[in-house]
Motif scaffolding. Structure first.
Motif, short mmCIF file in Angstrom:
data_model
loop_
_atom_site.label_atom_id
_atom_site.label_comp_id
_atom_site.label_asym_id
_atom_site.label_seq_id
_atom_site.Cartn_x
_atom_site.Cartn_y
_atom_site.Cartn_z
N LYS A 123 0.83 -1.22 0.00
CA LYS A 123 0.00 0.00 0.00
C LYS A 123 0.86 1.26 0.00
N ASP A 124 1.93 1.24 0.79
CA ASP A 124 2.80 2.41 0.87
C ASP A 124 3.81 2.45 -0.28
N ARG A 127 2.81 4.14 -3.43
CA ARG A 127 2.63 5.59 -3.30
C ARG A 127 3.94 6.32 -3.03
N THR A 128 5.03 5.60 -2.99
CA THR A 128 6.32 6.19 -2.67
C THR A 128 6.75 7.17 -3.74
N ASP A 129 6.90 8.40 -3.36
CA ASP A 129 7.45 9.49 -4.17
C ASP A 129 7.61 9.16 -5.65
N ARG A 130 6.49 8.94 -6.30
CA ARG A 130 6.51 8.53 -7.71
C ARG A 130 6.99 9.64 -8.63
N GLU A 139 4.33 1.03 -12.69
CA GLU A 139 4.41 0.29 -11.43
C GLU A 139 4.79 -1.16 -11.63
N GLN A 166 2.86 2.20 8.85
CA GLN A 166 2.71 3.16 7.77
C GLN A 166 3.78 4.25 7.89
N ASP A 170 8.66 5.83 3.74
CA ASP A 170 9.17 7.19 3.59
C ASP A 170 10.57 7.34 4.15
#
Length: 190
Positions: A123-124, A127-130, A139, A166, A170
Motif C-alpha cells: 500500500k505504501d 505511493r512512494t514518491d513517484r 508500477e 505506515q 518514507d
C-alpha cells in the motif's frame, strides 16, 4: 529595570541569581565535502573522529555526492575502526547475510502472515514518491519498487513485534534511492 520587572512578574525574590541562557548554537558550516571527510579519516581509511563527523553533518549537512558514503557511517553500518578494505568486506558479508535472511524469513513465514505483511507494505510502496526519477515510471515490474517492497517485507518479517508501520517506506525510500543497493539500504534502515 527589565530584570526587576521580570522578577516582579514571576514573583522571584530580590537577589535570586538569574539563570544564564544556554549558549547560542554554533553557526552553520558548509556541507561536508570530500576533503572534509578525508580529514576525519586516518591511515587505511579508518574513521578517527566519528563525533566530529556527526557534528559537522549536523551543522552543515553533506554534499549530495557523498551521502552514499557518509550515511553508512552515520547509521552505524560499520563497526568502529575498520579500514577501507575491511569496510568493503563487511558490506559484502552483510549483503550475503541479507540475501539469506530474506529467503529464510519468506520461507519460514506462514502464507497468511506473508500475504498480510506484503499487502500492508505494498500500500505504501506504490505511493512512494513517484515523482522522483528513481521511483517513477510504470508500477508493474519496476525494479526499485520491488527492491523497496522486499526490503520492507524482510524487515517486517524479521521484526514481528514491530512488523510494518505506515510511513516506514518514507524512511527507507531515500536510503534506497541514494545507496542504490537493497542490502545496504536494509542495513541502514535497521
Amino acid at each position: 529595570r527589565t530584570l526587576a520587572r521580570a522578577q516582579a512578574a514571576l514573583a522571584w525574590p530580590e537577589g535570586t541569581p538569574a539563570v544564564s541562557p544556554p549558549p547560542p548554537p554554533p553557526p552553520p558550516c558548509a556541507p561536508l565535502s570530500d576533503a572534509d571527510l578525508r580529514s576525519y579519516l586516518g591511515p587505511g581509511g579508518r574513521l578517527l573522529r566519528p563525533q566530529d563527523l556527526r557534528l559537522h553533518v549536523f551543522h552543515g549537512g553533506v554534499e549530495p555526492g557523498l551521502r552514499k558514503v557518509v550515511w553508512r557511517y552515520l547509521l552505524n553500518v560499520f563497526p568502529s575502526g575498520l579500514t577501507g578494505q575491511e569496510r568493503l568486506s563487511h558490506l559484502r558479508l552483510k549483503a550475503a547475510e541479507y540475501s539469506s535472511l530474506k529467503v529464510a524469513l519468506a520461507a519460514r513465514a506462514a502464507p497468511a502472515e506473508l500475504a498480510q505483511v506484503a499487502a500492508s507494505v505494498r500500500k505504501d510502496v506504490v505511493r512512494t514518491d513517484r515523482a522522483h526519477p528513481y521511483f517513477g515510471g510504470p508500477e508493474e515490474g519496476h525494479p526499485h519498487l520491488a527492491a523497496l517492497q522486499a526490503l520492507l517485507t524482510t524487515f517486517a518479517l524479521g521484526h514481528p513485534r514491530l512488523s510494518y508501520c505506515q510511513g516506514m517506506s518514507d524512511v527507507a525510500a531515500p536510503l534506497l534511492a541514494v545507496l542504490d543497493d537493497e542490502a545496504q539500504a536494509f542495513l541502514c534502515f535497521c
